[in-house]
Motif scaffolding. Sequence first.
Motif, mmCIF file in Angstrom:
data_model
loop_
_atom_site.group_PDB
_atom_site.id
_atom_site.type_symbol
_atom_site.label_atom_id
_atom_site.label_comp_id
_atom_site.label_asym_id
_atom_site.label_seq_id
_atom_site.Cartn_x
_atom_site.Cartn_y
_atom_site.Cartn_z
ATOM 1 N N ASP A 5 -4.471 10.206 -17.565
ATOM 2 C CA ASP A 5 -5.190 9.680 -16.400
ATOM 3 C C ASP A 5 -4.213 9.394 -15.262
ATOM 4 N N ARG A 9 -4.242 11.195 -11.583
ATOM 5 C CA ARG A 9 -4.317 10.436 -10.327
ATOM 6 C C ARG A 9 -3.138 10.740 -9.422
ATOM 7 N N GLU A 12 -3.768 14.131 -7.926
ATOM 8 C CA GLU A 12 -4.824 14.098 -6.913
ATOM 9 C C GLU A 12 -4.345 13.420 -5.633
ATOM 10 N N THR A 13 -3.495 12.428 -5.775
ATOM 11 C CA THR A 13 -3.000 11.689 -4.615
ATOM 12 C C THR A 13 -1.950 12.470 -3.837
ATOM 13 N N TRP A 50 0.862 2.451 -12.293
ATOM 14 C CA TRP A 50 -0.097 2.983 -11.328
ATOM 15 C C TRP A 50 -0.362 1.967 -10.215
ATOM 16 N N CYS A 54 0.102 2.375 -6.195
ATOM 17 C CA CYS A 54 -0.952 2.045 -5.226
ATOM 18 C C CYS A 54 -0.431 1.130 -4.125
ATOM 19 N N VAL A 61 -3.142 6.625 -1.424
ATOM 20 C CA VAL A 61 -3.980 6.579 -2.623
ATOM 21 C C VAL A 61 -5.424 6.339 -2.199
ATOM 22 N N LEU A 65 -9.488 5.715 -6.422
ATOM 23 C CA LEU A 65 -8.494 5.826 -7.489
ATOM 24 C C LEU A 65 -7.711 4.541 -7.721
#
Length: 67
Positions: A5, A9, A12-13, A50, A54, A61, A65
């Motif tokens: 996961d 993320r 994707e970021t 994570w 962020c 971000v 997410l």
Amino acid sequence: MRRTDFWERMGETFGPAYAASVAADQVLPQLAGRTVEQAIAAGEDIGDIWRAVCVAYGDRVPARLRR
């Protein structure tokens, strides 16, 4: 959070290639001056890592997410 996961993320970021670069090269104050890879190797909780990403990259971000 599972590592898969986390990496999804990150990808994707930042995009897959840049995510790997961020993880390897960017020292984050939120991780006690370590990189993401160093924090993972040290056994830090992946969810905490994570959250540090962020905070460090709040402008990148997506809100969906950030959980």
